[in-house]
Design a protein around this motif. Structure first.
Motif, PDB file in Angstrom:
ATOM      1  N   GLY A 112       0.779  -1.238   0.000  1.00  0.00           N
ATOM      2  CA  GLY A 112       0.000   0.000   0.000  1.00  0.00           C
ATOM      3  C   GLY A 112       0.803   1.277   0.000  1.00  0.00           C
ATOM      4  O   GLY A 112       0.253   2.370   0.206  1.00  0.00           O
ATOM      5  N   PHE A 113       2.117   1.190  -0.258  1.00  0.00           N
ATOM      6  CA  PHE A 113       2.992   2.361  -0.215  1.00  0.00           C
ATOM      7  C   PHE A 113       3.323   2.909  -1.606  1.00  0.00           C
ATOM      8  O   PHE A 113       3.514   2.131  -2.547  1.00  0.00           O
ATOM      9  N   ALA A 114       3.456   4.224  -1.707  1.00  0.00           N
ATOM     10  CA  ALA A 114       4.086   4.847  -2.869  1.00  0.00           C
ATOM     11  C   ALA A 114       5.595   4.690  -2.688  1.00  0.00           C
ATOM     12  O   ALA A 114       6.082   4.488  -1.569  1.00  0.00           O
ATOM     13  N   VAL A 115       6.349   4.806  -3.790  1.00  0.00           N
ATOM     14  CA  VAL A 115       7.793   4.576  -3.737  1.00  0.00           C
ATOM     15  C   VAL A 115       8.578   5.785  -4.247  1.00  0.00           C
ATOM     16  O   VAL A 115       8.420   6.213  -5.387  1.00  0.00           O
ATOM     17  N   MET A 116       9.421   6.305  -3.391  1.00  0.00           N
ATOM     18  CA  MET A 116      10.336   7.409  -3.670  1.00  0.00           C
ATOM     19  C   MET A 116      11.701   6.789  -3.967  1.00  0.00           C
ATOM     20  O   MET A 116      12.187   5.960  -3.195  1.00  0.00           O
ATOM     21  N   CYS A 117      12.336   7.174  -5.073  1.00  0.00           N
ATOM     22  CA  CYS A 117      13.571   6.509  -5.497  1.00  0.00           C
ATOM     23  C   CYS A 117      14.741   7.473  -5.666  1.00  0.00           C
ATOM     24  O   CYS A 117      14.686   8.382  -6.501  1.00  0.00           O
ATOM     25  N   HIS A 118      15.786   7.259  -4.874  1.00  0.00           N
ATOM     26  CA  HIS A 118      17.054   7.968  -5.084  1.00  0.00           C
ATOM     27  C   HIS A 118      17.744   7.279  -6.248  1.00  0.00           C
ATOM     28  O   HIS A 118      18.185   6.124  -6.127  1.00  0.00           O
ATOM     29  N   THR A 119      17.830   7.971  -7.392  1.00  0.00           N
ATOM     30  CA  THR A 119      18.353   7.339  -8.602  1.00  0.00           C
ATOM     31  C   THR A 119      19.015   8.367  -9.500  1.00  0.00           C
ATOM     32  O   THR A 119      18.497   9.467  -9.695  1.00  0.00           O
ATOM     33  N   ASN A 120      20.148   7.999 -10.092  1.00  0.00           N
ATOM     34  CA  ASN A 120      20.845   8.839 -11.059  1.00  0.00           C
ATOM     35  C   ASN A 120      21.209   8.016 -12.291  1.00  0.00           C
ATOM     36  O   ASN A 120      21.445   6.809 -12.193  1.00  0.00           O
ATOM     37  N   GLY A 121      21.270   8.676 -13.437  1.00  0.00           N
ATOM     38  CA  GLY A 121      21.667   7.997 -14.665  1.00  0.00           C
ATOM     39  C   GLY A 121      20.479   7.660 -15.542  1.00  0.00           C
ATOM     40  O   GLY A 121      19.402   7.297 -15.056  1.00  0.00           O
ATOM     41  N   ALA A 122      20.661   7.770 -16.863  1.00  0.00           N
ATOM     42  CA  ALA A 122      19.569   7.552 -17.815  1.00  0.00           C
ATOM     43  C   ALA A 122      18.968   6.154 -17.717  1.00  0.00           C
ATOM     44  O   ALA A 122      17.739   5.991 -17.644  1.00  0.00           O
TER      45      ALA A 122
END
Length: 289
Positions: A150-160
């Motif tokens: 039931g959670f939304a997901v926040m993503c620390h991400t870099n790069g195409a």
């Protein structure tokens, strides 16, 4: 006023190690109150935190209402053991352990899940991304498990490539997202993902002497180019400064991020509408019911 969609309430914008030390033997709520006061002074009433493994953001949620702030937190971020992320969270070695951490967030009434799928920009060398990105199959399963709970997901991400993987996996927001390509931006524009570039982290280091200004300016111009293109394509976007990071003060950091965005668009009224639209998506999704 816009909301701050990416902050770290436990950090102070000056010295990470000293900031951690203040909470090692128990959360120092004086730090939290000082930072909330800074937000209130700037008229900022929404803050989405990136989490920590010290209990600070969890305590901050208890205090936020006193300052009229709608505060959201993942409690802690989740990263693969041996990869970047220990700075803000807890590690897993397999999907069973990851699922257990998601359930731990739920037990602490976290608002969403934050995952770390890549490293950070290497300001000491060429600005490339540190470490290796998580494989797509793993990212997809992480997003799936969080969504099932039931959670939304926040993503620390870099790069195409890694950002494109998030889109394919159905993630809800991408944080930082440095070095995205035209192809990735097109994918983002066709999806519901919200991009929070946190570009002021780079701009605020100009002239600090810690890193090469030539490299910083090159990264900044590249980032602005991608923000302009994302706006043109219709990518959902929101403001987040990574407040608490080096030279990014709580409260003022968001105003600095807005100034960076203003450099990327000619029509300020249209830009404001776009930013409020992206922020509204975050407000609606990044809350656990």
């Amino acid at each position: 006023m816009f909301g701050e969609c990416h902050a770290h309430i436990f950090m102070d914008g000056v010295n990470y190690r000293e900031a951690v030390q203040r909470h090692l033997h128990g959360v120092d709520d004086r730090v939290i109150r000082r930072h909330f006061k800074m937000y209130r002074e700037k008229g900022i009433t929404f803050v989405r935190d990136g989490g920590d493994d010290l209990g600070v953001s969890e305590k901050a949620r208890e205090i936020a209402g006193e300052y009229g702030i709608d505060y959201r937190t993942p409690i802690f971020a989740i990263h693969r053991k041996g990869c970047y992320g220990g700075i803000v969270g807890k590690a897993y070695e397999n999907m069973k352990e990851y699922a257990a951490l998601v359930r731990e967030v739920k037990a602490h009434k976290g608002d969403f899940i934050k995952i770390m799928t890549t490293g950070i920009m290497d300001f000491d060398t060429d600005g490339g991304i540190t470490g290796e990105a998580l494989p797509y199959a793993e990212v997809k399963e992480m997003v799936h498990i969080a969504h099932e709970e039931g959670f939304a997901v926040m993503c620390h991400t870099n790069g195409a490539g890694p950002v494109a993987d998030l889109v394919r996996a159905g993630a809800d927001s991408v944080e930082h997202g440095n070095y995205v390509s035209e192809e990735t931006l097109l994918m983002m524009a066709e999806s519901d993902i919200v991009w929070v570039p946190t570009i002021t982290v780079v701009a605020n280091m100009f002239g600090c002497g810690r890193f090469s200004d030539e490299l910083l300016h090159r990264i900044y111009e590249s980032g602005k180019k991608n923000i302009r293109r994302a706006l043109d394509l219709g990518v959902h976007m929101a403001l987040g400064s990574d407040a608490g990071a080096y030279l990014v003060p709580h409260g003022q950091g968001l105003l600095d991020e807005w100034r960076c965005f203003q450099e990327c668009a000619e029509d300020e009224d249209v830009l404001k509408a776009r930013i409020f639209e992206g922020e509204e998506k975050i407000r609606k999704k990044f809350r656990f019911f």
